[in-house]
Design a protein around this motif. Sequence first.
Motif, mmCIF file in Angstrom:
data_model
loop_
_atom_site.group_PDB
_atom_site.id
_atom_site.type_symbol
_atom_site.label_atom_id
_atom_site.label_comp_id
_atom_site.label_asym_id
_atom_site.label_seq_id
_atom_site.Cartn_x
_atom_site.Cartn_y
_atom_site.Cartn_z
ATOM 1 N N VAL A 148 11.460 9.178 26.275
ATOM 2 C CA VAL A 148 10.849 10.052 27.279
ATOM 3 C C VAL A 148 11.504 9.764 28.631
ATOM 4 O O VAL A 148 11.668 8.599 29.014
ATOM 5 N N GLY A 149 11.834 10.820 29.364
ATOM 6 C CA GLY A 149 12.548 10.675 30.626
ATOM 7 C C GLY A 149 11.758 9.945 31.695
ATOM 8 O O GLY A 149 10.516 9.983 31.722
ATOM 9 N N ALA A 150 12.485 9.308 32.619
ATOM 10 C CA ALA A 150 11.856 8.536 33.691
ATOM 11 C C ALA A 150 10.992 9.412 34.592
ATOM 12 O O ALA A 150 9.980 8.951 35.133
ATOM 13 N N GLU A 151 11.388 10.684 34.752
ATOM 14 C CA GLU A 151 10.616 11.566 35.639
ATOM 15 C C GLU A 151 9.202 11.783 35.119
ATOM 16 O O GLU A 151 8.244 11.894 35.900
ATOM 17 N N ARG A 152 9.023 11.828 33.799
ATOM 18 C CA ARG A 152 7.676 12.005 33.240
ATOM 19 C C ARG A 152 6.849 10.740 33.432
ATOM 20 O O ARG A 152 5.645 10.800 33.695
ATOM 21 N N ASP A 181 0.857 -1.193 0.000
ATOM 22 C CA ASP A 181 0.000 0.000 0.000
ATOM 23 C C ASP A 181 0.891 1.242 0.000
ATOM 24 O O ASP A 181 1.799 1.361 0.832
ATOM 25 N N PRO A 182 0.679 2.201 -0.916
ATOM 26 C CA PRO A 182 1.550 3.384 -0.985
ATOM 27 C C PRO A 182 1.547 4.215 0.290
ATOM 28 O O PRO A 182 2.584 4.781 0.660
ATOM 29 N N VAL A 183 0.408 4.318 0.968
ATOM 30 C CA VAL A 183 0.367 5.079 2.226
ATOM 31 C C VAL A 183 1.248 4.407 3.273
ATOM 32 O O VAL A 183 2.023 5.060 3.978
ATOM 33 N N PHE A 184 1.162 3.098 3.375
ATOM 34 C CA PHE A 184 1.961 2.330 4.327
ATOM 35 C C PHE A 184 3.456 2.553 4.087
ATOM 36 O O PHE A 184 4.220 2.806 5.010
ATOM 37 N N SER A 185 3.857 2.469 2.834
ATOM 38 C CA SER A 185 5.278 2.547 2.509
ATOM 39 C C SER A 185 5.847 3.952 2.663
ATOM 40 O O SER A 185 7.061 4.127 2.795
ATOM 41 N N GLN A 186 4.987 4.974 2.674
ATOM 42 C CA GLN A 186 5.457 6.352 2.788
ATOM 43 C C GLN A 186 5.617 6.811 4.242
ATOM 44 O O GLN A 186 6.181 7.875 4.502
ATOM 45 N N MET A 187 5.111 6.022 5.197
ATOM 46 C CA MET A 187 5.181 6.424 6.599
ATOM 47 C C MET A 187 6.625 6.408 7.105
ATOM 48 O O MET A 187 7.385 5.484 6.817
ATOM 49 N N LYS A 188 6.995 7.436 7.865
ATOM 50 C CA LYS A 188 8.321 7.531 8.456
ATOM 51 C C LYS A 188 8.205 7.513 9.979
ATOM 52 O O LYS A 188 7.311 8.153 10.545
ATOM 53 N N PRO A 189 9.096 6.789 10.676
ATOM 54 C CA PRO A 189 9.038 6.732 12.139
ATOM 55 C C PRO A 189 9.205 8.108 12.768
ATOM 56 O O PRO A 189 10.033 8.911 12.326
ATOM 57 N N GLN A 190 8.400 8.369 13.793
ATOM 58 C CA GLN A 190 8.461 9.645 14.494
ATOM 59 C C GLN A 190 8.832 9.403 15.950
ATOM 60 O O GLN A 190 8.324 8.472 16.588
ATOM 61 N N ALA A 191 9.676 10.254 16.481
ATOM 62 C CA ALA A 191 10.126 10.125 17.864
ATOM 63 C C ALA A 191 8.950 10.259 18.825
ATOM 64 O O ALA A 191 8.043 11.073 18.609
ATOM 65 N N GLY A 192 8.952 9.441 19.866
ATOM 66 C CA GLY A 192 7.913 9.525 20.886
ATOM 67 C C GLY A 192 6.606 8.879 20.497
ATOM 68 O O GLY A 192 5.610 9.023 21.213
ATOM 69 N N VAL A 193 6.570 8.160 19.369
ATOM 70 C CA VAL A 193 5.350 7.510 18.891
ATOM 71 C C VAL A 193 5.546 5.997 18.935
ATOM 72 O O VAL A 193 6.575 5.485 18.489
ATOM 73 N N ILE A 194 4.562 5.282 19.473
ATOM 74 C CA ILE A 194 4.680 3.832 19.605
ATOM 75 C C ILE A 194 3.430 3.142 19.046
ATOM 76 O O ILE A 194 2.375 3.758 18.882
ATOM 77 N N ASN A 195 3.577 1.865 18.743
ATOM 78 C CA ASN A 195 2.447 0.977 18.484
ATOM 79 C C ASN A 195 2.365 -0.044 19.606
ATOM 80 O O ASN A 195 3.397 -0.525 20.088
ATOM 81 N N LEU A 196 1.154 -0.370 20.024
ATOM 82 C CA LEU A 196 0.936 -1.446 20.987
ATOM 83 C C LEU A 196 0.517 -2.684 20.200
ATOM 84 O O LEU A 196 -0.465 -2.655 19.468
#
Length: 288
Positions: free
Chosen positions: A205-209, A97-112
């Motif tokens: 993300v820091g441990a304090e947060r 899928d072109p949308v899937f292949s165009q995605m770039k990893p972003q800092a602070g973003v996760i998948n569960l």
Amino acid sequence: RVRGESRGEYGETNLKEADIIGGGLDNLDAVLKAAEGSGCEIVVVNATCVPVLIGDDWRMVVEKSRRRSGLEIHYNAPSAGRELNMVQVFFDRLKSDPVFSQMKPQAGVINLIGFPDTLARRELEVLLGKAGVEVNLAILPYLDYDQARHFGRASVQVLYPSCVYAGLYESLLSGSASRSVSPPAPYGLAGTRRWLKEVCAAAGVGAERAESAFDEAWHSIASEWRRLRDQTGGQRLAFVLDAEHLRRLLDEGGMRGVPMLETLREAGFGLDFLLYSPPGARPGSAKD
């Protein structure tokens, strides 16, 4: 259907006694022809043990339908050792899928991955959000095709510890540019705090947060937790089992990721164990 919220349509071969004796391939062919004209994108043939036992050559019928229609057809027959995982099927389609292949990893973003859609997961998502971690999406045991097209936004994949999903995890993440972590499952207070800190650290993300988000959530339930824990004080749970099942109980992998004994102790229960050994067998023990 693959896209949208539809769960698809179902057809049945409705095998009768005569079909069991003479074969049910005509019934399968009729259902496939109906599916071919339905406008669907994928057809899944779910088989019981009956076609295996009576020797029906379902492959021939399925192949004829593929040639006729050009449809993508899959066959699911656990009794014949051909178990199909539709999450894998859809994920394989997503990779083109072109949308899937165009995605770039972003800092602070996760998948569960592997966390079922329950109140507990939604509580985790709130905790993560307050700590500054964005949950991009959650997949397994279900997958929303349109949402999953954005899978690649996450820089970290957080896997629920599960020996059942281990092979699927490896397949889904093959070739992924993101890193993956699989901390012990977040059950109980200590377990949830530990999980949150590890996931936050992986996301940058820091441990304090993480500590601040957990403390805020803890203060909102502390009085209720203490009240309920007072009710369990002095109560004991007894487990009657053999040494093998005790080992499973002590192994989180054998309990679908649930640290059963740690969680029960934290909730205030006392624990007793009665180990049973069959006549003539050497008595087992927790130390063994």
